[in-house]
Design a protein around this motif. Structure first.
Motif, PDB file in Angstrom:
ATOM      1  N   UNK A 321       0.824  -1.203   0.000  1.00 15.35           N
ATOM      2  CA  UNK A 321       0.000   0.000   0.000  1.00 15.35           C
ATOM      3  C   UNK A 321       0.862   1.259   0.000  1.00 15.35           C
ATOM      4  N   UNK A 322       1.865   1.289   0.862  1.00 15.42           N
ATOM      5  CA  UNK A 322       2.730   2.469   0.957  1.00 15.42           C
ATOM      6  C   UNK A 322       3.495   2.713  -0.340  1.00 15.42           C
ATOM      7  N   UNK A 323       4.071   1.661  -0.906  1.00 16.78           N
ATOM      8  CA  UNK A 323       4.861   1.823  -2.125  1.00 16.78           C
ATOM      9  C   UNK A 323       3.988   2.230  -3.311  1.00 16.78           C
ATOM     10  N   UNK A 324       2.793   1.648  -3.405  1.00 19.24           N
ATOM     11  CA  UNK A 324       1.904   2.011  -4.508  1.00 19.24           C
ATOM     12  C   UNK A 324       1.532   3.487  -4.438  1.00 19.24           C
ATOM     13  N   UNK A 325       1.201   3.966  -3.247  1.00 24.35           N
ATOM     14  CA  UNK A 325       0.832   5.369  -3.092  1.00 24.35           C
ATOM     15  C   UNK A 325       2.028   6.274  -3.367  1.00 24.35           C
ATOM     16  N   UNK A 326       3.194   5.920  -2.838  1.00 24.41           N
ATOM     17  CA  UNK A 326       4.372   6.769  -3.037  1.00 24.41           C
ATOM     18  C   UNK A 326       4.773   6.831  -4.509  1.00 24.41           C
ATOM     19  N   UNK A 327       4.668   5.711  -5.224  1.00 26.11           N
ATOM     20  CA  UNK A 327       5.059   5.725  -6.637  1.00 26.11           C
ATOM     21  C   UNK A 327       4.032   6.429  -7.522  1.00 26.11           C
ATOM     22  N   UNK A 328       2.801   6.534  -7.048  1.00 27.68           N
ATOM     23  CA  UNK A 328       1.811   7.333  -7.758  1.00 27.68           C
ATOM     24  C   UNK A 328       1.933   8.823  -7.426  1.00 27.68           C
ATOM     25  N   UNK A 329       2.521   9.134  -6.288  1.00 30.09           N
ATOM     26  CA  UNK A 329       2.558  10.522  -5.860  1.00 30.09           C
ATOM     27  C   UNK A 329       1.247  10.919  -5.209  1.00 30.09           C
ATOM     28  N   UNK A 330       0.959  12.237  -5.192  1.00 29.50           N
ATOM     29  CA  UNK A 330      -0.222  12.741  -4.504  1.00 29.50           C
ATOM     30  C   UNK A 330      -1.525  12.162  -5.008  1.00 29.50           C
ATOM     31  N   UNK A 331      -1.604  11.805  -6.288  1.00 32.69           N
ATOM     32  CA  UNK A 331      -2.844  11.255  -6.839  1.00 32.69           C
ATOM     33  C   UNK A 331      -3.214   9.931  -6.171  1.00 32.69           C
ATOM     34  N   UNK A 332      -2.220   9.245  -5.619  1.00 30.57           N
ATOM     35  CA  UNK A 332      -2.476   7.958  -4.991  1.00 30.57           C
ATOM     36  C   UNK A 332      -3.367   8.041  -3.772  1.00 30.57           C
ATOM     37  N   UNK A 333      -3.493   9.226  -3.163  1.00 30.45           N
ATOM     38  CA  UNK A 333      -4.309   9.393  -1.963  1.00 30.45           C
ATOM     39  C   UNK A 333      -5.717   9.878  -2.275  1.00 30.45           C
ATOM     40  N   UNK A 334      -6.031  10.150  -3.528  1.00 31.87           N
ATOM     41  CA  UNK A 334      -7.326  10.737  -3.854  1.00 31.87           C
ATOM     42  C   UNK A 334      -8.449   9.708  -3.810  1.00 31.87           C
TER      43      UNK A 334
END
Length: 370
Positions: A321-334
């Motif tokens: 989960x952490x790596x997927x969000x970090x590699x997407x950048x801010x859009x990963x948290x939307x």
């Protein structure tokens, strides 16, 4: 060893996967999750008609599955689809009832999709150990009355019957052990406080005050342990399905997002991080396979495999989960990106039925006692 599923299980997985892709898209999932009921009666009935619920139960109880890998193929697809329907409570409560040898008519209705069960074992002060039970049962005539409370029970507001673990006393007042008791929806003295869950759907807390119940087993500890092991197999495979979706979405993003005139997937640092995630997901899949294979085995083997899987899933799920969000950048948290919802579900899976710290300690303790 050949870890491929047999043809019947592959057909079951394909059928459920197609149904979820066509009928349960993420937008509809969000609408169902945010609704007052927190589930869809229509989808539940449709999946029951497809035989999905029946695959969780053995032929002896009216189903056609019930083994560890039957649970695996279903929950892997549920994880991929972010399904919020009450499959986990149905599996655990139904399995305990089946093992108790009672309530055959009720189980038939559950398999048909016309009755819902909830599995209420965790308490406010039990922590991660669901076998720590303070709820009390005392005999009143031919029946039983329950006093106590249960915490964070998924989909409990919708349940027609709630399976509750409680301590009971013998005729002389001496504590005899833990039993399993069936409480009907709307029973006197039963209060339910419902609320939305952070990862989707609804849950609730129970308050029991001289609530009438039927005792279905006086061997509650063994049945609760077995049901929890099955629940851990289910959660492990749900997590594997969710992690596969995170991996696929992240790989696709790395191939299409461009920076400095090239896809960011060309950068070696991101390649190494993604390779680590992929390797760890395969380790988690192996632990889930081991837990499914051991589900019908001896108690110590089953419990160690379940705890090993739950520990691995918790650790790897957080990493994925952490790596997927970090590699997407801010859009990963939307909210709009399904990625964030898979991440929330993986975080919450770690906290269901005992977190990774609890199961690491338990795995060590079981090994020392063997």
């Amino acid at each position: 060893m050949d870890f491929h599923h047999d043809e019947d299980r592959r057909m079951l997985a394909d059928m459920l996967g197609r149904y979820l892709q066509q009928k349960y898209p993420v937008g509809q999932r969000h609408a169902i999750s945010a609704s007052e009921r927190g589930r869809s009666a229509e989808h539940w009935a449709a999946m029951a008609e497809l035989g999905i619920i029946g695959a969780l139960f053995s032929q002896e109880t009216g189903g056609f599955g019930g083994k560890g890998f039957d649970i695996a193929v279903i929950f892997e697809q549920l994880g991929r689809g972010l399904v919020v329907e009450p499959f986990l409570g149905t599996l655990m409560a139904g399995r305990a009832l089946a093992r108790s040898g009672t309530q055959a008519d009720l189980l038939a209705e559950v398999i048909a999709g016309t009755k819902l069960l909830a599995f209420a074992q965790g308490e406010a002060h039990s922590g991660d150990d669901l076998t720590r039970i303070a709820t009390q049962a005392h005999q009143a005539g031919d029946g039983w009355l329950l006093n106590g409370g249960k915490a964070v029970v998924p989909q409990v507001e919708e349940a027609d019957h709630i399976l509750v673990g409680a301590r009971f006393s013998g005729a002389a007042g001496n504590e005899a052990g833990v039993g399993l008791f069936l409480v009907d929806k709307g029973a006197p003295g039963l209060r339910v406080h419902g609320y939305p869950l952070i990862d989707g759907g609804r849950g609730g807390d129970l308050m029991l005050t001289d609530t009438p119940a039927k005792r279905v087993s006086e061997n509650g500890h063994a049945l609760i342990e077995d049901a929890i092991a099955a629940g851990i197999v289910a959660l492990s495979w749900e997590a594997v399905g969710a992690m596969d979706m995170l991996k696929a979405a992240t790989l696709d993003y790395l191939r299409t997002r461009r920076q400095f005139g090239m896809p960011i997937g060309k950068f070696q640092a991101l390649q190494h991080r993604m390779a680590t995630v992929a390797l760890e997901i395969e380790q988690a899949r192996s632990a889930a396979i081991n837990a499914a294979a051991a589900l019908e085995g001896p108690r110590t083997t089953r419990e160690r495999a379940a705890s090993a899987a739950k520990y691995t899933i918790g650790r790897v799920g957080a990493l994925a989960a952490e790596e997927a969000i970090q590699m997407h950048g801010g859009i990963g948290m939307t909210w709009e990106l399904p990625l964030s919802h898979y991440a929330k579900r993986l975080v919450m899976i770690d906290h269901q039925l005992g977190d990774e710290d609890h199961h690491l300690e338990r795995f060590i303790a079981l090994g020392s006692a063997a």
